[in-house]
Scaffold this active site. Structure first.
Site, mmCIF file in Angstrom:
data_model
loop_
_atom_site.group_PDB
_atom_site.id
_atom_site.type_symbol
_atom_site.label_atom_id
_atom_site.label_comp_id
_atom_site.label_asym_id
_atom_site.label_seq_id
_atom_site.Cartn_x
_atom_site.Cartn_y
_atom_site.Cartn_z
ATOM 1 N N LYS A 110 -63.994 17.793 76.809
ATOM 2 C CA LYS A 110 -64.114 17.368 78.200
ATOM 3 C C LYS A 110 -64.989 16.120 78.244
ATOM 4 C CE LYS A 110 -61.862 20.701 80.281
ATOM 5 N NZ LYS A 110 -60.740 20.466 81.200
ATOM 6 N N GLY A 166 -54.541 25.719 79.889
ATOM 7 C CA GLY A 166 -55.214 27.001 80.082
ATOM 8 C C GLY A 166 -56.144 26.937 81.277
ATOM 9 N N GLU A 191 -56.358 13.029 79.147
ATOM 10 C CA GLU A 191 -55.804 13.894 80.192
ATOM 11 C C GLU A 191 -56.468 13.593 81.541
ATOM 12 O OE1 GLU A 191 -55.893 17.951 78.845
ATOM 13 O OE2 GLU A 191 -55.497 18.756 80.843
ATOM 14 N N ASP A 240 -52.245 16.475 84.243
ATOM 15 C CA ASP A 240 -52.453 17.911 84.470
ATOM 16 C C ASP A 240 -52.412 18.126 85.987
ATOM 17 O OD1 ASP A 240 -53.663 20.407 84.986
ATOM 18 O OD2 ASP A 240 -55.261 20.189 83.534
ATOM 19 N N LYS A 249 -59.697 19.375 71.880
ATOM 20 C CA LYS A 249 -59.792 18.616 73.140
ATOM 21 C C LYS A 249 -61.213 18.767 73.650
ATOM 22 C CE LYS A 249 -58.402 19.984 77.802
ATOM 23 N NZ LYS A 249 -57.290 20.564 78.598
ATOM 24 N N SER A 261 -59.897 23.796 73.931
ATOM 25 C CA SER A 261 -60.547 22.911 74.884
ATOM 26 C C SER A 261 -62.031 23.264 74.871
ATOM 27 C CB SER A 261 -59.950 23.170 76.271
ATOM 28 O OG SER A 261 -60.667 22.457 77.254
ATOM 29 N N LYS A 287 -49.099 24.070 83.487
ATOM 30 C CA LYS A 287 -49.862 25.298 83.754
ATOM 31 C C LYS A 287 -49.057 26.121 84.738
ATOM 32 C CE LYS A 287 -54.503 23.468 82.987
ATOM 33 N NZ LYS A 287 -55.685 22.867 83.652
ATOM 34 N N ASP A 296 -60.213 15.233 78.090
ATOM 35 C CA ASP A 296 -59.768 15.596 79.443
ATOM 36 C C ASP A 296 -60.887 15.262 80.418
ATOM 37 O OD1 ASP A 296 -58.724 16.731 81.736
ATOM 38 O OD2 ASP A 296 -58.590 18.773 80.943
HETATM 39 O O1 OSB Z 1 -58.283 20.872 83.005
HETATM 40 O O2 OSB Z 1 -57.410 21.953 81.422
HETATM 41 C C1 OSB Z 1 -58.230 21.894 82.346
HETATM 42 C C2 OSB Z 1 -60.324 25.100 82.420
HETATM 43 C C3 OSB Z 1 -60.481 25.275 83.786
HETATM 44 C C4 OSB Z 1 -59.952 24.339 84.643
HETATM 45 C C5 OSB Z 1 -59.249 23.230 84.139
HETATM 46 C C6 OSB Z 1 -59.076 23.073 82.782
HETATM 47 C C7 OSB Z 1 -59.654 24.004 81.917
HETATM 48 C C8 OSB Z 1 -59.598 23.883 80.465
HETATM 49 C C9 OSB Z 1 -59.772 25.168 79.695
HETATM 50 O O3 OSB Z 1 -59.524 22.844 79.871
HETATM 51 C C10 OSB Z 1 -58.587 25.584 78.951
HETATM 52 C C11 OSB Z 1 -58.775 26.993 78.416
HETATM 53 O O4 OSB Z 1 -59.394 27.128 77.367
HETATM 54 O O5 OSB Z 1 -58.298 27.950 79.077
HETATM 55 MG MG MG Z 2 -56.867 19.478 82.236
#
Ligand code: OSB
Ligand code: MG
Length: 370
Positions: free
Chosen positions: A163, A290, A213, A238, A161, A135, A262, A188
């Site tokens: 953001k 994550g 996402e 999510d 992925k 991500s 998660k 996402d």
């Molecule tokens: O939405 O998946 C998410 C990190 C912090 C809060 C929300 C998210 C995320 C990530 C990071 O996308 C995922 C990672 O590399 O741990």
């Molecule tokens: Mg997410």
């Protein structure tokens, strides 16, 4: 397994690179760790709440409060057959799932150690090689993002992925797709859009994404179902999925075609397995999300990812992407082909943890001498 004492501690660790989402930027993590001391065996758990209540309503402070005042007293001094027996003991407290997960998962860890069984086996996992994605947060420029993607692809990651948010979306996806027409790509939004933007979101279809996402509100299922009907691209939920019942409702409504699990968000291994099973029964693939975890949480994510229906690459990637020095040994490593070996055994580096601890409290059962 008698719960003799529980230690809560807060550690602080700077991230190797800041991580930016539509709800904000993180440069240093404040992480609440839980140690369950059970008859000479220690189990570790990580609370995935952020420093601020921006991803969901929990934060390090709310988790510390709920753990010390309610959840730890609910299990302290109890003799548990299994870690999952802690779930009904904590059920009087509503929500606060990340706080509950930290404690429940520490007990799973203790149970696995006590029984000398790897955690993934205790959970019922079958996968030995975990497919990994990354991500990648919002960057200063699109060029900078492309540079990062090139590095992760070269490292072997099997899904990228990115953001997105209004103003950092179509141009970004366009540039990625023109350079890499074939890679497995997803995005996402962390709830950055509303249903007024359906026409805008429909433009995402041209990029052949594996999924979008959580485009809409963090507590919504119904309007995601309305949106899913108007998109060719699969939606993945999510934030909206906090329980197996949420997953059931989302799938019945047609709110998504993929679910991100998660451990913290759903309240621990017991509920995570239920979400997994609900999705499996309906033929819906899941993947492990994550939360910028330290090694303690990362290892639990790997164990969970061994369950059969974790068929899509997760966000569980190598320790070195986050930390100069992780608090487990060895750090989590990803093979050239983009897999994590689920059978690797890790050790918690308590000396390193002590050095980054900023507060610590041990709560003991009456008569406990540790
Ligand atoms: O939405 O998946 C998410 C990190 C912090 C809060 C929300 C998210 C995320 C990530 C990071 O996308 C995922 C990672 O590399 O741990
Ligand atoms: Mg997410």
């Amino acid at each position: 397994m008698k719960v003799d004492a529980i230690t809560l501690r807060e550690i602080r660790m700077p991230l190797v690179h800041y991580f930016e989402t539509s709800f904000g930027r993180t440069t240093e993590r404040r992480i609440l760790l839980v140690t369950a001391h059970c008859e000479g065996v220690d189990g570790w758990g990580e609370c995935t709440a952020g420093e601020h209540p921006f991803y969901n309503e929990e934060s390090v402070e709310t988790a510390w409060y709920v753990l010390s005042k309610y959840l730890v007293p609910a299990v302290l001094g109890r003799s548990l057959e299994n870690a999952r027996d802690a779930v009904p003991l904590m059920a009087q407290v509503r929500e606060h799932r990340m706080a509950k997960a930290a404690l429940e998962n520490a007990l799973w860890d203790a149970e696995a150690r006590q029984k000398s069984v790897p955690l993934w086996k205790l959970l019922g996992g079958t996968r030995r090689q975990i497919p990994c994605g990354v991500s990648i947060g919002i960057q200063e420029t699109i060029d900078k993002l492309l540079e990062k993607i090139a590095i992760e692809l070269a490292a072997g990651y099997r899904r990228i992925k990115v953001k997105v948010k209004p103003g950092w979306d179509l141009d970004v996806l366009e540039r990625i797709r023109s350079r890499w027409p074939e890679i497995t790509l997803s995005c996402d939004a962390n709830s950055a859009y509303t249903l007024d933007q359906v026409e805008h979101l429909r433009k995402f279809d041209q990029f052949k994404l594996l999924m979008i996402e959580q485009p809409l509100w963090s507590d919504d299922l119904y309007f995601h179902a309305r949106l899913q009907k108007q998109l060719a691209t699969a939606l993945c939920l999510d934030e909206s999925i906090r329980t197996a019942r949420d997953a059931d409702a989302a799938l019945e409504l047609g709110a998504c075609r993929i679910i991100n699990i998660k451990l913290g968000r759903v309240g621990g291994f017991t509920e995570a397995r239920r979400v997994h099973d609900v999705c499996q029964a309906r033929g819906i693939p899941v993947w492990c999300g994550g939360m910028l975890e330290s090694g303690v949480g990362r290892v639990h994510n790997i164990a969970m990812s061994t369950l059969a229906n974790f068929s899509l690459p997760g966000d569980v990637s190598a320790s070195k992407r986050y930390w100069k020095e992780d608090i487990i040994e060895p750090g989590v490593e990803v093979s050239r082909g983009g897999f994590i070996d689920a059978e690797t055994q890790y050790r918690v580096r308590e000396n390193v943890i002590e050095k980054v601890t900023v507060r610590k409290e041990t709560i003991k059962a009456i008569g406990c001498s540790i």
